[in-house]
Enzyme design. Sequence first.
Site, short mmCIF file in Angstrom:
data_model
loop_
_atom_site.label_atom_id
_atom_site.label_comp_id
_atom_site.label_asym_id
_atom_site.label_seq_id
_atom_site.Cartn_x
_atom_site.Cartn_y
_atom_site.Cartn_z
N CYS A 113 0.63 -1.35 0.01
CA CYS A 113 -0.11 -0.08 -0.11
C CYS A 113 0.99 1.34 0.04
O CYS A 113 0.50 2.57 -0.37
CB CYS A 113 -0.91 0.03 1.17
SG CYS A 113 -1.92 -1.53 1.40
N HIS A 255 -3.67 6.88 3.62
CA HIS A 255 -4.06 5.83 2.99
C HIS A 255 -5.11 5.48 3.46
O HIS A 255 -5.70 5.44 4.63
CB HIS A 255 -2.88 4.73 3.45
CG HIS A 255 -3.50 3.21 2.86
ND1 HIS A 255 -3.75 3.13 1.73
CD2 HIS A 255 -3.34 2.05 3.56
CE1 HIS A 255 -4.18 1.89 1.53
NE2 HIS A 255 -3.82 1.19 2.58
N ASN A 285 -10.17 -0.35 0.31
CA ASN A 285 -8.77 -0.37 0.62
C ASN A 285 -8.14 -0.87 -1.01
O ASN A 285 -8.30 -1.77 -1.23
CB ASN A 285 -8.26 -1.31 1.51
CG ASN A 285 -6.74 -1.01 1.47
OD1 ASN A 285 -6.04 -0.65 0.94
ND2 ASN A 285 -6.19 -1.65 2.63
#
Length: 328
Positions: A113, A255, A285
């Site tokens: 990520c 994030h 996500n």
Amino acid sequence: MSTFSHVRGLGFHVPERIYTNADLEKFVDTNDEWITTRTGIKQRHVVEDETCLDLVYGASVKALADANMDADELTHVIIATFTGDMPVPATSCVLLERLGIKNKVAMDLSAACSGFVYAIEVARALINLDPSAKILICGAEVLTSRVNWEDRSTCVLFGDGAGAAILTAGTEEEPGRVLDTLLSADGKPALNLTIKDSGSAHPYRLGDTVGKENFIEMQGREIYKHAVRSMTAISTEILAKHGLCADDVDVLLPHQANMRIIGAVGKKLGVPEEKVFVNVDKYGNTSAASIPIALAEAKESGFIKNGDLVLLTTFGGGLTWGASLIRF
Ligand code: UT7
């Protein structure tokens, strides 16, 4: 670093098909109330026929248009992903062909990520080496190809998408300047988030069947604690390094993994809710794509205004984490 690097253009692309929480309720033991209160996610975009390359291409074309650049002007293409079309060739190489260009530097980057923020720093270093560099960086994932749809603790979290940015050299006064990036990683808790198959530690043999190791496995609670700690610490560090404090931040763009993580980081840093950009409700996500999708959307919607100081902060598998400061 002495040469200034600037974000010149942004773009994102997500597949059309949407799975709402109600859709997931039909095939896994979950419910909208649990997903909403534990994560803030209401829906995610999911590929039908598209591959990672298709998403990357869509985002890249938009970023090039936003930067008013032809693809052939690019010198480098860097794609942060762990769900590229294939392990070899790199998706970045195949993108060159799709964009109709060649004789460029092309590489994929693996930092889960945190990949897009890692790519910002790699691009910044390359621009410092050669100020004529014009670099496309992209974060892209087709996570739903690596989700175990029978594992309710992970399958509700992830979505597909891509976001891209063009970075080139510029002067100190120009908008979009990357002030700094800080990166870090710790391999000790590495096994908290894994996809084990096809790596040399878990090689395929002819006739092997697909098992759980082919999909994302995660220790959610451990990652959660690490995420809050690491994003808060590295954000504090990058602000302090530049003599800045939370009040100087116009937009905090974390994030997009979980609304509770985003909220906790904002609170610990002392950045008020109205300055925190959130779109995890719409996309879930999307790993390496999460920051560039959010950045492109925040700029396009006017959430980020000219002159704003934007603090990006991220964490992911590895474990990896990082933060970047950009003056738009
Ligand atoms: O980009 C990095 C990727 N990883 C992450 O961002 C993950 C970070 N971690 C998290 O976001 C959270 O830990 C989760 C959202 C994954 C889980 O939230 P939690 O509050 O830590 O829940 P939990 O894992 O402690 O589970 C609580 C309960 C359990 O039931 P029992 O044992 O209390 O009876 C789970 O079985 O919730 C249950 N549960 C679910 N129930 C309904 C787990 N997943 C689900 C689900 N629907 N989808």
